[in-house]
Design a protein around this motif. Structure first.
Motif, mmCIF file in Angstrom:
data_model
loop_
_atom_site.group_PDB
_atom_site.id
_atom_site.type_symbol
_atom_site.label_atom_id
_atom_site.label_comp_id
_atom_site.label_asym_id
_atom_site.label_seq_id
_atom_site.Cartn_x
_atom_site.Cartn_y
_atom_site.Cartn_z
ATOM 1 N N ILE A 1 0.841 -1.200 0.000
ATOM 2 C CA ILE A 1 0.000 0.000 0.000
ATOM 3 C C ILE A 1 0.875 1.249 0.000
ATOM 4 O O ILE A 1 0.638 2.203 -0.746
ATOM 5 N N VAL A 2 1.895 1.242 0.834
ATOM 6 C CA VAL A 2 2.786 2.394 0.959
ATOM 7 C C VAL A 2 3.705 2.521 -0.254
ATOM 8 O O VAL A 2 3.839 3.593 -0.845
ATOM 9 N N LEU A 3 4.351 1.426 -0.621
ATOM 10 C CA LEU A 3 5.334 1.476 -1.702
ATOM 11 C C LEU A 3 4.696 1.808 -3.050
ATOM 12 O O LEU A 3 5.308 2.490 -3.886
ATOM 13 N N ASN A 4 3.477 1.345 -3.265
ATOM 14 C CA ASN A 4 2.806 1.611 -4.544
ATOM 15 C C ASN A 4 2.384 3.063 -4.700
ATOM 16 O O ASN A 4 2.009 3.493 -5.792
ATOM 17 N N ALA A 5 2.456 3.828 -3.600
ATOM 18 C CA ALA A 5 2.226 5.273 -3.698
ATOM 19 C C ALA A 5 3.485 5.999 -4.167
ATOM 20 O O ALA A 5 3.471 7.215 -4.381
ATOM 21 N N ASN A 6 4.571 5.250 -4.320
ATOM 22 C CA ASN A 6 5.831 5.735 -4.905
ATOM 23 C C ASN A 6 6.457 6.949 -4.212
ATOM 24 O O ASN A 6 6.695 7.986 -4.839
#
Length: 290
Positions: free
Chosen positions: A151-156
């Motif tokens: 969830i966090v990483l895919n927000a880049n």
């Protein structure tokens, strides 16, 4: 551990400014119902950072569900999430004209994904309002949840940061609810799943670690894919926290930086007053320039 040295050495004294700029930043943060780790964790650089219109924002409320023995952030029953927090944080970023923002949080073990959705919402809102601002996130371990991590990483975010905080040998005493290997796994997952993202971690010294302890932890962090390492002095927040075992000299910090660089870290920030987000924007600019 050794008894804490009674008096802090001269190199740990930091001027806390109370000028107009400092007060304006403080009032803005308070007016938007935001928390900063600068105040919550008693950071020694608050005067310098606020004076330069920079701040590390603390999301998910101001109360932590864990009781790490080094940390000044209040512990207890956490408050409800503020749905306006992402918007308010982005508004503060735009108002201050920040080129780089650090977003960290208390640990929220009471939430299914540890507040990962709020991290993502904050990243997206800051990027929408201030598209040129680089974004660094400093996260808890999310209990190792890959769903939360995604969830966090895919927000880049520009930088993914998770602090190891201390060496393997001392970890159970300093971070009794955390797990050394889990923290390494969190960093490794971020590095392998998003290879172009900057991966960062930080460690405190002065807790009773040995040089061999540090060598082991530096090696573990480098193998996990960390490229930015911060090394700073542990300062006891209160008599109820772990005492300082050693006030590390500036010369010794220089030696730690050289050791870490020799072990392959491209970017190392090491010094008595260094904190994870200290001059973070300068470091990121240097990384991106390469």
């Amino acid at each position: 551990m050794k008894e804490q040295t009674a008096k802090k050495p001269a190199w740990l004294k930091q001027h806390i400014c109370n000028d107009e700029t400092y007060q304006n930043v403080r009032n803005l943060v308070k007016g938007l119902r935001l928390h900063t780790v600068c105040e919550s964790a008693n950071c020694p650089n608050i005067g310098e950072c606020f004076g330069h219109k920079t701040a590390t924002f603390l999301i998910l409320g101001g109360v932590c569900t864990r009781a790490c023995r080094y940390c000044a952030v209040p512990k207890g029953k956490p408050e409800a999430l503020d749905p306006m927090e992402p918007k308010n944080l982005a508004e503060a970023t735009a108002h201050l004209g920040l080129k780089h923002i650090v977003i960290t949080s208390v640990t929220r073990d009471d939430l299914q994904y540890g507040g990962a959705e709020q991290f993502a919402a904050c990243i997206e809102e800051v990027r929408r309002i201030s598209p040129d601002t680089t974004i660094e996130i400093l996260t808890p371990d999310f209990k190792g949840s890959l769903t939360a991590m995604n969830i966090v990483l895919n927000a880049n975010p520009t930088v993914f940061n998770h602090n190891i905080e201390t060496v393997r040998r001392l970890f159970p005493e300093i971070r009794p609810i955390g797990d050394y290997q889990q923290s390494l796994d969190v960093l490794r997952y971020a590095a392998t799943s998003h290879p172009h993202m900057l991966i960062k971690s930080g460690i405190m010294v002065g807790l009773g670690e040995t040089l061999q302890d540090l060598k082991e932890t530096f090696a573990d962090l480098r193998q996990a894919g960390v490229t930015i390492l911060t090394i700073g002095q542990y300062l006891q927040p209160s008599p109820h926290h772990v005492p300082v075992a050693e006030y590390v000299t500036p010369e010794k910090f220089d030696g730690y930086r050289e050791l870490a660089e020799d072990m392959g870290f491209p970017h190392v920030v090491s010094g008595p007053l260094v904190r994870s987000s200290y001059r973070a924007g300068i470091t990121v600019s240097q990384c991106l320039a390469h």
